[in-house]
Design an enzyme around this catalytic site. Structure first.
Site, short mmCIF file in Angstrom:
data_model
loop_
_atom_site.label_atom_id
_atom_site.label_comp_id
_atom_site.label_asym_id
_atom_site.label_seq_id
_atom_site.Cartn_x
_atom_site.Cartn_y
_atom_site.Cartn_z
N GLU A 241 0.82 -1.21 0.00
CA GLU A 241 0.00 0.00 0.00
C GLU A 241 0.85 1.26 0.00
OE1 GLU A 241 -3.18 -1.99 3.13
OE2 GLU A 241 -2.05 -0.20 3.66
N CYS B 239 4.37 -5.20 15.96
CA CYS B 239 3.76 -4.29 16.94
C CYS B 239 2.28 -4.68 17.08
CB CYS B 239 3.87 -2.84 16.46
SG CYS B 239 5.58 -2.33 16.16
N CYS C 238 -0.79 -3.18 15.02
CA CYS C 238 -0.52 -2.94 13.60
C CYS C 238 -0.97 -4.09 12.72
CB CYS C 238 0.97 -2.70 13.42
SG CYS C 238 1.44 -2.51 11.70
N GLY D 139 5.97 -2.26 6.60
CA GLY D 139 7.35 -2.71 6.77
C GLY D 139 8.19 -1.80 7.62
N GLU D 140 9.33 -2.32 8.03
CA GLU D 140 10.31 -1.56 8.82
C GLU D 140 11.43 -1.14 7.84
OE1 GLU D 140 11.27 -0.16 11.85
OE2 GLU D 140 13.09 0.21 10.69
N SER E 90 11.20 6.34 8.70
CA SER E 90 10.69 6.04 10.03
C SER E 90 11.16 4.65 10.46
CB SER E 90 9.16 6.07 9.97
OG SER E 90 8.62 5.59 11.16
N SER F 20 9.74 5.63 16.15
CA SER F 20 8.47 5.32 16.81
C SER F 20 8.72 4.81 18.21
CB SER F 20 7.78 4.20 16.04
OG SER F 20 6.74 4.69 15.30
N ASP G 135 -2.75 9.39 16.26
CA ASP G 135 -3.79 8.47 16.77
C ASP G 135 -3.55 7.04 16.31
OD1 ASP G 135 -5.07 10.54 17.99
OD2 ASP G 135 -6.69 10.69 16.53
N CYS H 188 -1.52 1.72 7.97
CA CYS H 188 -0.83 0.82 7.05
C CYS H 188 -1.24 -0.63 7.28
CB CYS H 188 0.68 0.97 7.16
SG CYS H 188 1.40 0.21 8.60
#
Ligand code: SF4
Length: 386
Positions: free
Chosen positions: A93, A142, A145, A185-186, A217, A240, A316, A360
């Site tokens: 996405e 996480c 998520c 993704g990270e 990020s 984060s 949020d 996401c």
């Protein structure tokens, strides 16, 4: 051997084409035609100085893989979520975020100060930022998520990251002036491809997006933050946190078990000192008794970032499973006031696209046969609340 020029930054393009008789200047023009113009074949007409022989040699080897846009969802506030299919049938996405002209935003703020109530939707869009994916799924898990619930599937290649920007830009009514690596993704688990993509996007001959408008990020991959610091990039760093104490962070973000907060804060401090830049701390705000937005949390958070050049972005949580709810307006303003009173520099970002589930992973998860992953980490952040 296949040559995928969409995977290469400027230096890589020049190095790959040198054996085919292409000099550095022509290589630079060719890089521009590939990344700026989206070329799918090369001729001496489209690339000045390219010989017919070199063009034929490149075209004989070149492959031009592409993503397919399989869905677009437009939110009432102008956010637009894209779903792309990759060549291996996986889906990812991206979210297009509208940004107003700064003068119009100032005027809206002034009207609100005078007691009027215009909405953000009233602001005309001047440009877009695109929130892109860097991996399919995510291994970090996480708990709030949807992408984390997909698990880590694979990293995207450089071209798969760049194609998200190119395809969205090709149908946008305003230019894309910023990119944020905050989608699926990270990014720092796909470090080389993400940095290469950011280099192409910021190259004047490529995407020509200011490096300062490209944000990467991370949930806190400590060695990668060290590497990012050592390499001296001008892209912006977002980290984060999710919670201000190790105990609570471990319950929300399993990465805390691998790189705990003290270690993470040490590398954030080192980065801020070495770069002279303010590090953005993305704080996924969760309300309620099990949340992270009480006054006590504000105290812990202010203490954690004290003395480090940071900016706190409150975003949020967006978890459609319903387990994690965003704070109420009262909870959020008490939290924000407490942070401000303690001297922590805080902004609340506008969390957009709520009506299309812009957090996401939500759309990609729904494409996997309607499994339960309908949540999302945080709705992508737009401009600061006005
Ligand atoms: Fe991965 Fe980010 Fe989701 Fe955490 S919030 S699981 S790091 S995609």
């Amino acid at each position: 051997m296949t040559l995928n020029l969409r995977n290469l930054d400027l230096a890589g393009t020049q190095a790959s084409l040198a054996p085919l008789g292409v000099g550095p200047d022509v290589g630079r023009r060719l890089f521009s035609v590939v990344h700026r113009d989206g070329a799918t074949s090369l001729t001496c007409q489209t690339v000045r100085g390219l010989t017919k022989v070199s063009a034929a040699a490149i075209n004989a080897q070149a492959a031009w893989p592409e993503l397919e846009i399989v869905d677009r969802r437009r939110a009432a506030d102008g956010f637009m979520k894209y779903l792309f299919r990759l060549p291996d049938d996986r889906v990812i996405e991206a979210v297009r975020i509208p940004l107003p002209d700064p003068a119009a935003a100032r005027e809206l703020k002034e009207r609100r100060r005078r007691g009027e109530a215009p909405s953000l939707a009233a602001l005309p869009t001047a440009k877009y930022t695109l929130c892109v994916s860097s991996q399919v799924g995510c291994a970090l898990g996480c708990v709030f998520c949807a992408t984390g619930r997909l698990g880590g599937i694979r990293s995207l290649q450089t071209w798969e990251i760049l194609a998200q920007v190119r395809l969205v830009a090709s149908e946008a009514d305003h230019p894309i002036r910023g990119v944020v690596f905050m989608g699926m993704g990270e990014p720092f688990l796909n470090y080389d491809n993400v940095i290469r993509a950011a280099r192409v996007l910021s190259d004047p001959a490529g995407g020509a997006i200011s490096a300062k408008a490209i944000s990467i990020s991370t949930a806190g991959i400590v060695p990668a933050i060290r590497r990012f610091t050592d390499e001296g990039h001008h892209f912006r760093l977002i980290v984060s946190l999710g919670a201000p104490t190790s105990l609570q962070r471990r319950s929300l973000m399993p990465i805390e078990g691998r790189w705990p907060l003290p270690e993470l804060m040490a590398v954030i401090r080192a980065y801020a000192e070495a770069s002279g830049q303010r590090v953005t701390i993305a704080y996924v705000a969760i309300g309620g008794a099990d949340g992270n937005t009480s006054v006590a949390h504000a105290r812990d958070l202010a203490a954690l970032v004290s003395g480090i050049k940071v900016k706190l972005n409150l975003i949020d949580v967006s978890d459609d499973t319903g387990k994690y709810q965003p704070p109420t307006a009262d909870e959020l303003s008490a939290f924000r006031d407490a942070l401000t009173a303690l001297g922590a520099p805080v902004v609340r970002r506008y969390s957009g696209g709520q009506d299309i589930g812009a957090g996401c992973g939500t759309l990609a998860a729904s494409q996997r046969g309607g499994e339960a992953c309908a949540g999302g980490s945080a709705a992508p952040a737009g401009p600061p609340d006005l």
